[in-house]
Design a protein around this motif. Structure first.
Motif, PDB file in Angstrom:
ATOM      1  N   ARG A 523       0.850  -1.195   0.000  1.00 39.69           N
ATOM      2  CA  ARG A 523       0.000   0.000   0.000  1.00 39.69           C
ATOM      3  C   ARG A 523       0.881   1.238   0.000  1.00 39.69           C
ATOM      4  N   LYS A 524       0.603   2.115  -0.953  1.00 37.39           N
ATOM      5  CA  LYS A 524       1.299   3.392  -1.006  1.00 37.39           C
ATOM      6  C   LYS A 524       0.253   4.484  -1.084  1.00 37.39           C
ATOM      7  N   GLU A 525       0.129   5.246   0.020  1.00 41.15           N
ATOM      8  CA  GLU A 525      -0.938   6.235   0.158  1.00 41.15           C
ATOM      9  C   GLU A 525      -2.283   5.540  -0.054  1.00 41.15           C
ATOM     10  N   ILE A 649      -9.128   0.710   0.682  1.00 36.60           N
ATOM     11  CA  ILE A 649      -8.880   1.162  -0.693  1.00 36.60           C
ATOM     12  C   ILE A 649      -9.982   0.575  -1.559  1.00 36.60           C
ATOM     13  N   ASN A 650     -10.659   1.416  -2.301  1.00 36.46           N
ATOM     14  CA  ASN A 650     -11.723   0.967  -3.206  1.00 36.46           C
ATOM     15  C   ASN A 650     -11.077   0.487  -4.505  1.00 36.46           C
ATOM     16  N   VAL A 651     -11.244  -0.798  -4.809  1.00 34.37           N
ATOM     17  CA  VAL A 651     -10.609  -1.392  -5.990  1.00 34.37           C
ATOM     18  C   VAL A 651     -11.662  -1.620  -7.072  1.00 34.37           C
ATOM     19  N   HIS A 652     -11.585  -0.814  -8.112  1.00 34.07           N
ATOM     20  CA  HIS A 652     -12.461  -0.975  -9.292  1.00 34.07           C
ATOM     21  C   HIS A 652     -13.944  -0.977  -8.943  1.00 34.07           C
ATOM     22  N   CYS A 655     -14.501  -4.088  -4.867  1.00 37.01           N
ATOM     23  CA  CYS A 655     -14.047  -4.681  -3.618  1.00 37.01           C
ATOM     24  C   CYS A 655     -13.243  -3.653  -2.826  1.00 37.01           C
ATOM     25  N   LEU A 656     -13.012  -3.965  -1.550  1.00 38.28           N
ATOM     26  CA  LEU A 656     -12.293  -3.086  -0.634  1.00 38.28           C
ATOM     27  C   LEU A 656     -11.125  -3.862  -0.044  1.00 38.28           C
ATOM     28  N   MET A 657      -9.978  -3.176   0.078  1.00 33.24           N
ATOM     29  CA  MET A 657      -8.811  -3.806   0.701  1.00 33.24           C
ATOM     30  C   MET A 657      -8.299  -2.898   1.814  1.00 33.24           C
ATOM     31  N   GLY A 658      -8.062  -3.461   2.952  1.00 30.98           N
ATOM     32  CA  GLY A 658      -7.621  -2.689   4.105  1.00 30.98           C
ATOM     33  C   GLY A 658      -8.243  -3.249   5.365  1.00 30.98           C
ATOM     34  N   PHE A 680      -2.180  -5.641   3.347  1.00 29.00           N
ATOM     35  CA  PHE A 680      -3.621  -5.478   3.555  1.00 29.00           C
ATOM     36  C   PHE A 680      -4.155  -6.591   4.467  1.00 29.00           C
ATOM     37  N   PRO A 681      -4.734  -6.189   5.592  1.00 27.95           N
ATOM     38  CA  PRO A 681      -5.235  -7.219   6.515  1.00 27.95           C
ATOM     39  C   PRO A 681      -6.466  -7.956   6.001  1.00 27.95           C
ATOM     40  N   GLN A 682      -7.341  -7.223   5.309  1.00 26.85           N
ATOM     41  CA  GLN A 682      -8.626  -7.834   4.945  1.00 26.85           C
ATOM     42  C   GLN A 682      -9.028  -7.496   3.507  1.00 26.85           C
ATOM     43  N   LEU A 683      -9.893  -8.351   2.976  1.00 30.13           N
ATOM     44  CA  LEU A 683     -10.559  -8.140   1.687  1.00 30.13           C
ATOM     45  C   LEU A 683     -12.058  -8.176   1.947  1.00 30.13           C
ATOM     46  N   ALA A 684     -12.790  -7.202   1.382  1.00 30.42           N
ATOM     47  CA  ALA A 684     -14.246  -7.163   1.551  1.00 30.42           C
ATOM     48  C   ALA A 684     -14.896  -6.746   0.234  1.00 30.42           C
TER      49      ALA A 684
END
Length: 840
Positions: A523-525, A649-652, A655-658, A680-684
């Protein structure tokens, strides 16, 4: 030939020659004299009219004579009805001869009316009229029909013999026949007599030219067929229109069907029918009629049948939809590209609805585990995705001309049906995903593809392998590609589990060497960064540099499209060639409305690339992809979901990562359990197919079967090429030689003509394109009908013909060539020069 001679020579004698013994049953005693008249030295006739006992003895003696070869044939005449049941046969002393020989009558074809029609096919109308007046007309009446009506001038000028062929030639004469008719008017009086005798037309025109006679004949013939087919009374405004009597119905319908089915006359039929419809104002007069029969003589009827099919589909009457589609399959109006596009759309809609219903019925049997869902997807459920894609392609082909929005209810209905099925799958899938994790044990992971399928082969010196990294090649497209490449060598297709999240940045990196051990996400910013060990991998050049670091001078890479166009050379010492294709994903991202059409083009390029690789001495091709995709056309304006609060982080938008909060509408899983290493601890993500942003027609990045289960294809390059045309010609034509197209969806006639049955082995595949002088593609075969939606090609056997609709680019006007191409080598078999002549 008299009717008696016809029955003797064409009916009874052939049966005697075949069976030696024939029994004639004739309760009306109509055929007695002609049967007795067949007696000869080699043919014994037994007449049971006078004495049953004597005739039985005579028949038994005749059977003995046959055995001794004293005679060759025996005909037994019985003035009684033919026994039909076994008990009746037991009481009939002559049934034994029927059992060991032949019988008359045998079926409907031996009825008196059928025999008369067969004997005098040119005078069917008069014969039917005679039977209307008397159901048992004498032989004399039948023999008198047609006496002296030989039409000598018409036969001589037109070069045909039968009345039926004369009528057909007067409707659509060849150039030579037209010239002959212009040179004389002696034929006109004969034509008037022929029309009256055959179809009941009293010619009203006083003109003696072919055009004036043909105009009236066409109108009379087509209107008569329309009236015959109409289940209800004609509108009052059309009640006095001249039309053929009922006895002429068969001849009228035969002529009309011949005009519609003969490709040489189809375009003339279409032009005539459209003009007659307008002249008679049929659309106005018949606009309120619900049932117009089963034939679409005129174009407005075809539109009526289309509306009936749409209504049936919206009412879930799938049987009626299939019935109408089947009936219309051979309609002359498919010769109009715009009409064909609408029917193809309806056919695609019906097929998708049927498949969704079939899959829905058995879905519950496959939702017990994530493994069973994946197996169900790769074996059956992916067919719904294919049919949905083909449906959206048909929508794209037709939408530009649907100014009235006729198909809007159909599109809404079909998309809702597909959406319901996918949502019923998605719920169990995300539930099992959350519990089980990813990737699934027992399946190939994308991060292992290179190390398992490519790297081991490169340990063999001189072994050349091409690695195709295709963006967004979802599983159902892999199945289509497998079918296309099956003839190029030994092929293996297997499902693979993508690296999450299912986006290009991560997915393409997962296809690199050592990805299973080296790939991690940092993760960068507010950005996600893939890394291979300590090296950042965020661009194409960085990915290619990673492979180059592993394989050095043995490695070369480039875009697949440029390789197909021969824009770079592959060195002879190259053992690993990586070809990159981004067209599918790029087109969906930028032009989702027309993207389904681009898919077939992308698959064509892969196919051509494989052929070039074979020619250049490569041993194997491995085709892999970064992720799948979902076509979200069923979503409405409010079909979105809210993001979870937290440090995500909103991915596309999928999904969410963080890390952060959870809610019942989201799955939430540790990154490690989802197969993700890094920061990233979690995927949602949403448990449904919804996204975080409205209006997305295409997406990937989330967790669904369509996004996460992808194909991997391994192809050992060997085997024979497509059979070559030797004594065969690929032939293209347009409207009997016309050189200008007046529609953006012209219908091209395509055929393979052969000199003998051994000219071409098996089937033959052709790609049809319209190209400018510079080679730019300005028109392609519209998917559907004879055109394979996945390949865009037409497959024909020797001697077969097909009508193919070209979909021209909307903005193109000018001269072009229609080319019939070999889909793997792009060699030109033949071409047709045309130009546009659109009416603005």
């Amino acid at each position: 030939m008299t009717i008696e001679q016809f029955i003797q020579d064409e009916v009874l004698q052939p049966r005697l020659s075949k069976n030696e013994v024939v029994v004639v049953y004739d309760p009306a005693q109509r055929y007695r004299e002609l049967c007795v008249g067949m007696a000869s030295e080699r043919c014994k006739v037994v007449d049971a009219t006078e004495s049953s006992l004597d005739s039985r003895a005579e028949a038994l003696a005749g059977l003995q004579e046959l055995g001794r070869a004293d005679i060759s044939q025996m005909l037994v005449y019985v003035p009684a009805a033919k026994p039909l049941e076994d008990e009746h046969c037991q009481g009939d002393p002559f049934s034994v001869y029927m059992a060991c020989g032949g019988v008359f009558p045998e079926g409907d074809g031996d009825s008196y009316l059928s025999l008369c029609l067969r004997a005098k096919p040119d005078h069917a109308t008069q014969i039917r009229s005679a039977f209307e007046k008397d159901d048992n007309p004498s032989f004399a009446v039948i023999n008198a029909i047609g006496g002296g009506l030989d039409w000598p001038n018409l036969r001589a000028l037109l070069g045909v013999e039968s009345s039926r062929d004369i009528l057909f030639a007067l409707l659509v004469p060849s150039e030579q026949q037209q010239e002959a008719l212009k040179g004389s008017d002696a034929w006109v009086s004969e034509a008037k007599a022929l029309f009256q005798a055959s179809i009941g037309l009293k010619l009203r025109t006083r003109g003696k030219s072919w055009s004036s006679v043909a105009d009236e004949l066409w109108t009379y013939l087509l209107f008569s067929e329309f009236a015959f087919d109409l289940p209800e009374e004609l509108p009052q405004a059309l009640g006095d229109m001249p039309r053929a009597p009922g006895e002429a119905r068969q001849l009228v319908e035969d002529l009309c069907e011949r005009l519609r089915s003969d490709r040489r006359t189809q375009s003339t039929y279409i032009d005539r029918a459209e003009a007659i419809e307008a002249e008679l104002e049929l659309r106005t007069h018949c606009g309120d009629m619900v049932d117009l029969g089963v034939l679409d003589t005129f174009p407005f009827e075809e539109r009526t049948f289309m509306h009936q099919a749409i209504e049936a589909l919206l009412n879930d009457d799938t049987d009626q939809v299939r019935k109408i589609l089947s009936r219309h399959r051979g309609s002359v109006w498919t010769g109009k590209g715009e009409s064909q596009a609408q029917w193809d759309l309806l056919k695609a809609a019906s097929g998708l609805i049927d498949k969704c219903e079939d899959l829905d019925r058995v879905l519950a049997d496959h939702t017990k585990s994530i493994g069973s869902l994946v197996e169900f997807y790769v074996s059956h459920l992916r067919e719904a995705d294919r049919l949905h894609r083909e449906f959206e392609q048909a929508v794209s082909d037709f939408d530009w001309q649907d100014a009235q929005g006729t198909m809007e209810p159909v599109k809404k209905r079909v998309r809702e049906q597909y959406g319901r099925l996918i949502e019923k799958v998605q719920g169990p899938f995300t539930k099992h995903f959350e519990n089980t994790g990813w990737p699934l044990h027992g399946y190939l992971s994308n991060s292992d593809v290179f190390d398992r399928l490519v790297a081991p082969k490169l340990k063999q010196s001189g072994y050349r392998i091409a690695y195709l990294m295709v963006d967004a090649l979802r599983y159902e497209l892999g199945v289509a590609l497998e079918h296309q490449l099956a003839d190029d060598g030994k092929i293996d297709l297997q499902p693979a589990m993508v690296q999450l999240p299912s986006i290009t940045l991560v997915g393409m990196t997962s296809l690199l060497p050592e990805a299973s051990s080296s790939l991690k996400l940092t993760r960068k910013e507010n950005s996600l960064i893939p890394m291979m060990g300590d090296q950042v991998i965020t661009s194409v050049s960085q990915r290619m540099d990673w492979i180059r670091k592993c394989y050095g001078q043995r490695f070369q890479e480039g875009r697949l499209e440029e390789f197909v166009r021969s824009r770079f050379e592959v060195g002879p010492d190259i053992e690993l060639l990586v070809l990159r294709s981004v067209e599918i994903d790029s087109h969906f991202e930028n032009h989702p409305d027309t993207a389904p059409t681009e898919i077939s083009n992308a698959l064509k390029r892969i196919r051509v690339a494989v052929h070039k690789l074979k020619d250049q001495g490569f041993n194997e091709v491995v085709i892999a992809t970064d992720h799948g995709f979902f076509m979200n056309t069923h979503a409405g304006p409010g079909d979105t979901t809210q993001k979870l609060p937290g440090n995500w982080i909103n991915v596309h938008e999928r999904c969410l990562m963080g890390e952060g909060a959870s809610d019942p509408g989201h799955y939430q899983i540790t990154a490690e359990k989802a197969g993700i290493r890094g920061d990233f601890p979690q995927l949602a993500g949403p448990r449904t197919m919804a996204s975080y942003k409205s209006g997305l027609l295409y997406y990937h990045g989330g967790v669904s079967l369509q996004e996460c289960v992808v194909p991997v294809i391994s192809l050992q390059l060997s085997g024979a090429d497509q059979p070559k045309v030797q004594k065969a010609n690929v032939v293209l034509s347009y409207k009997n030689g016309a050189k200008r197209i007046t529609t953006r969806m012209p219908v091209i006639d395509l055929s393979i003509e052969t000199e003998d049955m051994f000219s071409v082995e098996d089937e033959f595949e052709i790609l049809l394109e319209a190209q400018t002088k510079k080679g730019d593609v300005v028109g392609e075969a519209k998917a559907g009908g004879v055109v394979n939606p996945a390949t865009g090609t037409i497959t024909l056997h020797p001697g077969e013909k097909a009508q193919v609709t070209l979909r021209m680019q909307m903005e193109f006007e000018g001269k072009f060539k229609v080319k019939a191409l070999n889909p793997t080598t792009m060699a030109v078999y033949c071409q047709l020069e045309l130009e546009t002549d659109y009416t603005v």
